[in-house]
Design a protein around this motif. Sequence first.
Motif, PDB file in Angstrom:
ATOM      1  N   UNK A  52       0.794  -1.220   0.000  1.00 10.74           N
ATOM      2  CA  UNK A  52       0.000   0.000   0.000  1.00 10.74           C
ATOM      3  C   UNK A  52       0.827   1.270   0.000  1.00 10.74           C
ATOM      4  N   UNK A  53       1.887   1.299   0.794  1.00  6.15           N
ATOM      5  CA  UNK A  53       2.709   2.517   0.884  1.00  6.15           C
ATOM      6  C   UNK A  53       3.327   2.872  -0.469  1.00  6.15           C
ATOM      7  N   UNK A  54       4.108   1.995  -1.092  1.00 12.45           N
ATOM      8  CA  UNK A  54       4.663   2.382  -2.397  1.00 12.45           C
ATOM      9  C   UNK A  54       3.591   2.477  -3.477  1.00 12.45           C
ATOM     10  N   UNK A  55       2.573   1.629  -3.373  1.00 11.71           N
ATOM     11  CA  UNK A  55       1.509   1.645  -4.375  1.00 11.71           C
ATOM     12  C   UNK A  55       0.779   2.971  -4.414  1.00 11.71           C
ATOM     13  N   UNK A  56       0.526   3.527  -3.247  1.00 10.46           N
ATOM     14  CA  UNK A  56      -0.207   4.789  -3.210  1.00 10.46           C
ATOM     15  C   UNK A  56       0.655   5.934  -3.732  1.00 10.46           C
ATOM     16  N   UNK A  57       1.948   5.857  -3.529  1.00 13.66           N
ATOM     17  CA  UNK A  57       2.847   6.881  -4.077  1.00 13.66           C
ATOM     18  C   UNK A  57       2.843   6.794  -5.600  1.00 13.66           C
ATOM     19  N   UNK A  58       2.943   5.578  -6.124  1.00 12.80           N
ATOM     20  CA  UNK A  58       2.959   5.413  -7.576  1.00 12.80           C
ATOM     21  C   UNK A  58       1.621   5.779  -8.199  1.00 12.80           C
ATOM     22  N   UNK A  59       0.522   5.343  -7.580  1.00 20.35           N
ATOM     23  CA  UNK A  59      -0.797   5.662  -8.134  1.00 20.35           C
ATOM     24  C   UNK A  59      -1.159   7.134  -7.945  1.00 20.35           C
ATOM     25  N   UNK A  60      -0.918   7.630  -6.745  1.00 18.22           N
ATOM     26  CA  UNK A  60      -1.304   9.000  -6.431  1.00 18.22           C
ATOM     27  C   UNK A  60      -0.497  10.047  -7.168  1.00 18.22           C
ATOM     28  N   UNK A  61       0.804   9.945  -7.072  1.00 22.80           N
ATOM     29  CA  UNK A  61       1.677  10.930  -7.711  1.00 22.80           C
ATOM     30  C   UNK A  61       1.969  10.586  -9.165  1.00 22.80           C
ATOM     31  N   UNK A 109      -6.446  11.790  -5.229  1.00 18.20           N
ATOM     32  CA  UNK A 109      -7.520  11.582  -4.263  1.00 18.20           C
ATOM     33  C   UNK A 109      -7.286  10.329  -3.419  1.00 18.20           C
ATOM     34  N   UNK A 110      -6.401   9.429  -3.897  1.00 13.87           N
ATOM     35  CA  UNK A 110      -6.074   8.218  -3.140  1.00 13.87           C
ATOM     36  C   UNK A 110      -4.995   8.446  -2.078  1.00 13.87           C
ATOM     37  N   UNK A 111      -4.303   9.569  -2.153  1.00 18.70           N
ATOM     38  CA  UNK A 111      -3.171   9.811  -1.260  1.00 18.70           C
ATOM     39  C   UNK A 111      -3.511   9.710   0.231  1.00 18.70           C
ATOM     40  N   UNK A 112      -4.673  10.183   0.677  1.00 22.19           N
ATOM     41  CA  UNK A 112      -4.976  10.053   2.110  1.00 22.19           C
ATOM     42  C   UNK A 112      -5.009   8.611   2.605  1.00 22.19           C
ATOM     43  N   UNK A 113      -5.184   7.640   1.711  1.00 21.32           N
ATOM     44  CA  UNK A 113      -5.184   6.244   2.158  1.00 21.32           C
ATOM     45  C   UNK A 113      -3.798   5.800   2.612  1.00 21.32           C
ATOM     46  N   UNK A 114      -2.792   6.605   2.318  1.00 24.03           N
ATOM     47  CA  UNK A 114      -1.450   6.298   2.803  1.00 24.03           C
ATOM     48  C   UNK A 114      -1.418   6.156   4.317  1.00 24.03           C
ATOM     49  N   UNK A 115      -2.282   6.915   5.009  1.00 26.31           N
ATOM     50  CA  UNK A 115      -2.357   6.786   6.466  1.00 26.31           C
ATOM     51  C   UNK A 115      -2.841   5.401   6.869  1.00 26.31           C
ATOM     52  N   UNK A 116      -3.781   4.841   6.112  1.00 27.63           N
ATOM     53  CA  UNK A 116      -4.280   3.496   6.415  1.00 27.63           C
ATOM     54  C   UNK A 116      -3.170   2.455   6.262  1.00 27.63           C
ATOM     55  N   UNK A 117      -2.392   2.571   5.180  1.00 21.81           N
ATOM     56  CA  UNK A 117      -1.318   1.601   4.939  1.00 21.81           C
ATOM     57  C   UNK A 117      -0.241   1.744   6.004  1.00 21.81           C
TER      58      UNK A 117
END
Length: 139
Positions: free
Chosen positions: A81-90, A96-104
């Motif tokens: 989740x952590x690297x995935x959200x960076x790749x997907x978000x940025x 809009x998916x970036x806040x899910x980084x807190x969940x991961x």
Amino acid sequence: MTKALKASGFLGLATMMAVGLHQFVILSGGNPVPPWMIGGHAHLGVLSILAIVMGFAVPALGVTGQLRTAVTVLYIAGQWGIPGIVWLGEGFGLTFLMPTGFLWGLALIASMLIMFYVTITGDGDAGDRGPTATAPADD
């Protein structure tokens, strides 16, 4: 369950290496590598190594049952989740998916706190028995 941690770790390392090779291709073409790609690459590498370590630590500390399942699921979710959200978000503009980084991140923290709990409440000599025990070195 530890098989899942180890497999996720090795798959993560292979993915990280493929991303690294892609970064090399970008650099070879005379272009800079985007910072978001570098960050995701580094996080996946470290978290994948730790997934492999966790695959050995979980049975060594005698983590069983629901705690074992929780550690495995939470850690793997955070690992990807952590690297995935960076790749997907940025990288793909899905900010809009970036806040899910807190969940991961919380998933990773929770898995480590479970391991901490098992470590301090479990049998202190659990890791010293069986075929995984090693004698101290004299070098």
